[in-house]
Design a protein around this motif. Structure first.
Motif, PDB file in Angstrom:
ATOM      1  N   MET A  12       0.859  -1.178   0.000  1.00 19.94           N
ATOM      2  CA  MET A  12       0.000   0.000   0.000  1.00 19.94           C
ATOM      3  C   MET A  12       0.893   1.224   0.000  1.00 19.94           C
ATOM      4  SD  MET A  12      -2.741  -0.930   2.940  1.00 19.94           S
ATOM      5  CE  MET A  12      -1.519  -1.474   4.122  1.00 19.94           C
ATOM      6  N   PHE A  14       0.778   5.476   0.756  1.00 21.18           N
ATOM      7  CA  PHE A  14       0.014   6.597   1.271  1.00 21.18           C
ATOM      8  C   PHE A  14       0.909   7.820   1.217  1.00 21.18           C
ATOM      9  CE2 PHE A  14      -3.321   4.078   3.091  1.00 21.18           C
ATOM     10  CZ  PHE A  14      -2.707   2.862   3.289  1.00 21.18           C
ATOM     11  N   TYR A  47      -8.150  11.829  -0.474  1.00 23.20           N
ATOM     12  CA  TYR A  47      -8.407  10.474  -0.965  1.00 23.20           C
ATOM     13  C   TYR A  47      -8.977   9.621   0.155  1.00 23.20           C
ATOM     14  CZ  TYR A  47      -7.569   5.987  -3.266  1.00 23.20           C
ATOM     15  OH  TYR A  47      -7.723   4.746  -3.835  1.00 23.20           O
ATOM     16  N   THR A  49      -9.150   5.761   0.992  1.00 18.57           N
ATOM     17  CA  THR A  49      -8.588   4.462   0.615  1.00 18.57           C
ATOM     18  C   THR A  49      -9.628   3.347   0.506  1.00 18.57           C
ATOM     19  OG1 THR A  49      -6.486   5.078   1.623  1.00 18.57           O
ATOM     20  CG2 THR A  49      -6.845   2.736   1.244  1.00 18.57           C
ATOM     21  N   GLU A  52     -11.825   4.204  -2.714  1.00 15.64           N
ATOM     22  CA  GLU A  52     -11.144   4.838  -3.852  1.00 15.64           C
ATOM     23  C   GLU A  52     -11.829   6.123  -4.338  1.00 15.64           C
ATOM     24  OE1 GLU A  52     -10.041   2.057  -6.955  1.00 15.64           O
ATOM     25  OE2 GLU A  52     -10.089   0.423  -5.480  1.00 15.64           O
ATOM     26  N   VAL A 120      -6.394  -3.267   0.361  1.00 16.76           N
ATOM     27  CA  VAL A 120      -6.780  -2.079  -0.403  1.00 16.76           C
ATOM     28  C   VAL A 120      -6.046  -2.007  -1.729  1.00 16.76           C
ATOM     29  CG1 VAL A 120      -7.297  -0.715   1.675  1.00 16.76           C
ATOM     30  CG2 VAL A 120      -5.026  -0.613   0.661  1.00 16.76           C
ATOM     31  N   TRP A 123      -2.038   3.011  -4.086  1.00 19.92           N
ATOM     32  CA  TRP A 123      -2.186   4.341  -4.666  1.00 19.92           C
ATOM     33  C   TRP A 123      -1.032   5.215  -4.215  1.00 19.92           C
ATOM     34  CZ3 TRP A 123      -2.487   8.582  -1.505  1.00 19.92           C
ATOM     35  CH2 TRP A 123      -2.754   8.325  -0.161  1.00 19.92           C
ATOM     36  N   CYS A 142       3.421   4.378  -6.683  1.00 26.44           N
ATOM     37  CA  CYS A 142       2.301   3.431  -6.651  1.00 26.44           C
ATOM     38  C   CYS A 142       2.755   2.047  -7.116  1.00 26.44           C
ATOM     39  CB  CYS A 142       1.169   3.954  -7.536  1.00 26.44           C
ATOM     40  SG  CYS A 142      -0.295   2.895  -7.573  1.00 26.44           S
TER      41      CYS A 142
END
Length: 157
Positions: A12, A14, A47, A49, A52, A120, A123, A142
């Motif tokens: 993931m 962030f 955003y 998570t 989305e 998740v 991103w 990403c």
């Protein structure tokens, strides 16, 4: 040295807003404090998570205004856990550098993975002086998760 702030976790990605929302995160670089005079034209990306959803805003006179409106747009899109993931600004005037170290990045990008990773979708959000640079940074960050990612949205001030 250009200042960036990206927070990553295995599987993931962030971007830090000063509030960490997941375990096992490490900070590559901390964002500098906002300039006291907040010179420039501000933009933000929010955003959520889990679902989305996202929200953008550009053209604000103040950092907090850009953050608040980006969050509002994310929540309006039914984001269940919206957080600001990127803040950036552009010069209002060419001589308005406030010497705080907070970068004058003109463009911001949100990149999202094409497939879900436990639990998740990967991103990343990033900003840079140009759209191409911001896209490259966001996509590379990403894709460190092993996912193929695409630019979901971009904005330039």
């Amino acid at each position: 040295m250009r200042l960036r702030y990206v927070v990553a976790a295995i599987g993931m990605l962030f971007v830090s807003t000063g509030q960490l929302a997941a375990a096992d995160l490490f900070t590559a670089e901390q964002p500098p404090a906002p300039p006291p005079e907040e010179r420039g034209i501000w933009a933000a990306i929010a955003y959520s998570t889990p679902d989305e959803k996202y929200g953008f805003f550009w053209g604000a006179d103040k950092r907090q205004e850009a953050m608040d409106i980006a969050l509002k747009h994310c929540k309006r899109d039914k984001g269940s856990n919206c957080v600001v993931v990127s803040i950036f600004r552009n010069h209002r005037h060419w001589d308005d550098d406030d010497k705080t170290g907070f970068p004058y990045d003109h463009c911001g990008v949100l990149a999202i993975g094409k497939e879900k990773r436990n639990p998740v979708t990967p991103w990343s959000a990033n900003s840079a002086p140009t759209r191409r640079e911001a896209e490259d940074l966001a996509l590379k960050a990403c894709e460190r998760s092993g996912s193929r990612c695409t630019v979901r949205e971009w904005v330039c001030t």
